[in-house]
Design an enzyme around this catalytic site. Sequence first.
Site, PDB file in Angstrom:
ATOM      1  N   ARG A  79      53.270  33.884  46.302  1.00 18.91           N
ATOM      2  CA  ARG A  79      52.102  34.339  45.541  1.00 18.91           C
ATOM      3  C   ARG A  79      50.952  33.338  45.686  1.00 18.91           C
ATOM      4  O   ARG A  79      51.135  32.233  46.178  1.00 18.91           O
ATOM      5  CB  ARG A  79      52.462  34.594  44.070  1.00 18.91           C
ATOM      6  CG  ARG A  79      53.135  33.430  43.354  1.00 18.91           C
ATOM      7  CD  ARG A  79      52.689  33.313  41.927  1.00 18.91           C
ATOM      8  NE  ARG A  79      51.283  33.035  41.835  1.00 18.91           N
ATOM      9  CZ  ARG A  79      50.753  31.821  41.949  1.00 18.91           C
ATOM     10  NH1 ARG A  79      51.514  30.757  42.197  1.00 18.91           N
ATOM     11  NH2 ARG A  79      49.434  31.639  41.854  1.00 18.91           N
ATOM     12  N   GLY A  80      49.788  33.782  45.190  1.00 17.11           N
ATOM     13  CA  GLY A  80      48.567  32.991  45.374  1.00 17.11           C
ATOM     14  C   GLY A  80      47.848  33.566  46.585  1.00 17.11           C
ATOM     15  O   GLY A  80      48.473  33.747  47.648  1.00 17.11           O
TER      16      GLY A  80
ATOM     17  N   GLY B 110      45.781  32.588  48.829  1.00 20.20           N
ATOM     18  CA  GLY B 110      45.807  31.866  50.104  1.00 20.20           C
ATOM     19  C   GLY B 110      47.182  31.947  50.751  1.00 20.20           C
ATOM     20  O   GLY B 110      47.308  32.222  51.952  1.00 20.20           O
TER      21      GLY B 110
ATOM     22  N   CYS C 265      45.660  30.162  35.404  1.00 16.88           N
ATOM     23  CA  CYS C 265      46.621  30.582  36.431  1.00 16.88           C
ATOM     24  C   CYS C 265      46.961  29.410  37.372  1.00 16.88           C
ATOM     25  O   CYS C 265      46.820  28.246  36.997  1.00 16.88           O
ATOM     26  CB  CYS C 265      46.090  31.787  37.212  1.00 16.88           C
ATOM     27  SG  CYS C 265      47.383  32.678  38.110  1.00 16.88           S
TER      28      CYS C 265
ATOM     29  N   ASP D 169      40.925  35.676  43.865  1.00 21.25           N
ATOM     30  CA  ASP D 169      41.694  36.538  44.770  1.00 21.25           C
ATOM     31  C   ASP D 169      40.751  37.289  45.700  1.00 21.25           C
ATOM     32  O   ASP D 169      41.041  37.486  46.874  1.00 21.25           O
ATOM     33  CB  ASP D 169      42.565  37.512  43.974  1.00 21.25           C
ATOM     34  CG  ASP D 169      43.686  36.764  43.275  1.00 21.25           C
ATOM     35  OD1 ASP D 169      43.429  36.149  42.219  1.00 21.25           O
ATOM     36  OD2 ASP D 169      44.810  36.745  43.815  1.00 21.25           O
TER      37      ASP D 169
HETATM   38  P1  RI2 Z   1      44.935  30.275  45.672  1.00 21.64           P
HETATM   39  C1  RI2 Z   1      46.565  34.054  42.301  1.00 21.64           C
HETATM   40  O1  RI2 Z   1      47.042  35.372  42.178  1.00 21.64           O
HETATM   41  C2  RI2 Z   1      45.701  33.649  41.118  1.00 21.64           C
HETATM   42  O2  RI2 Z   1      44.926  34.713  40.591  1.00 21.64           O
HETATM   43  C3  RI2 Z   1      44.870  32.552  41.748  1.00 21.64           C
HETATM   44  O3  RI2 Z   1      43.716  32.216  41.010  1.00 21.64           O
HETATM   45  C4  RI2 Z   1      44.545  33.189  43.101  1.00 21.64           C
HETATM   46  O4  RI2 Z   1      45.741  33.870  43.466  1.00 21.64           O
HETATM   47  C5  RI2 Z   1      44.098  32.252  44.177  1.00 21.64           C
HETATM   48  O5  RI2 Z   1      45.115  31.344  44.492  1.00 21.64           O
HETATM   49  P2  RI2 Z   1      48.640  35.707  42.027  1.00 21.64           P
HETATM   50  O6  RI2 Z   1      49.186  35.806  43.419  1.00 21.64           O
HETATM   51  O7  RI2 Z   1      44.747  31.020  46.953  1.00 21.64           O
HETATM   52  O8  RI2 Z   1      49.286  34.656  41.183  1.00 21.64           O
HETATM   53  O9  RI2 Z   1      43.734  29.427  45.338  1.00 21.64           O
HETATM   54  O10 RI2 Z   1      48.659  37.065  41.347  1.00 21.64           O
HETATM   55  O11 RI2 Z   1      46.233  29.493  45.657  1.00 21.64           O
END
Ligand code: RI2
Length: 332
Positions: free
Chosen positions: A23-24, A26, A134, A203
């Site tokens: 997740r995240g 990036g 988050c 995101d």
């Molecule tokens: P980086 C995450 O989404 C969060 O919303 C976070 O702010 C965003 O991705 C960007 O994350 P999720 O996958 O790319 O937890 O900066 O739903 O790590």
Amino acid sequence: MSAEGIPEKTVRIREDIRKMIIRGAGKIARAGAQALAEAAKEYTGDNLKDFLNYMERVAQYVTSARPTAVSLPNAVSYVMIRLRRSTPASVEEAKEVVINAAESFITYSKEAVDRIGKLGAKRIENGDVLMTHCHSTAAVSVMVHAFNQGKISKVYVKETRPKLQGLITAKALSDAGLDVVLIPDSSVRYFMKRVNKVVVGADTIAANGAVINKIGTSLVALAAKEARVRVYVAAETYKFSPRTVIGELVPIEERDPREIVNEEWIKRNPQVRIYNPVFDVTPPEYIDAIITEKGIIPPQAAILILMEDYGMSIQEIMTKDIEELQDDELRE
Ligand code: RI2
């Protein structure tokens, strides 16, 4: 191999993205690029046209893992555009194009996060008290770089229900040596008066500079605006959405209600409807600056990044719209 002829490794990566094991924004972009490279490596045929069709199918399959973060389709497009524009003489050569493009995206992405950290740290001042929401690796990168320059005195980290990604941030920052205070989501306004900057990730960023990030971000921004606290968004340029240039809305992912309450509670209270949207939209007026690897921009300048990075794709999207309209007119 799955039923659609997609190899196991690619299926596994997509499932990990879908279930948020990866997740995240990036990380899912890098995993998406990797999933394409794995699919290319596993392909066994020798017909070039079949390989190209197969990769188009894989691209669609990988893209559909999660709907909101545009980083995923942008990463897939990064690889596929290079494949479509290449002139390979064999399947082996075409595979090389995919594998190299995926590798170069992954390298670019990792370097971008580091660069954002260095650039963003310039906007943090000595003694700053921050708040974050988050878990964003880009936002963490800014905070850790600034801390290493001796600038940050404390970070308030929101727990971020329902999946509690704030706990990941709290650990990452505290492992890096920062003074971290974990707080419940509902306390954002209570603590805001002790904060002087908010740093969050994204995101997706729309053409008008609106930021789509984990649900609750817009409330942090609202509380920050009321308290005259600056809001910084850390985001790589592949989180900017080309389709929003033609007015498309960003789909907001809705996840399983069981992330909020357990199965038993749902069974005992069947009359209660539960919604679990996991992203929200923060309007550009609530954001002071977006920190990208290409520079720090006001949200209103998002369109400049989009035209520079995705000008050709945007042109294609617009031309397709016009062609469809002309077809409709001919049929009338
Ligand atoms: P980086 C995450 O989404 C969060 O919303 C976070 O702010 C965003 O991705 C960007 O994350 P999720 O996958 O790319 O937890 O900066 O739903 O790590």
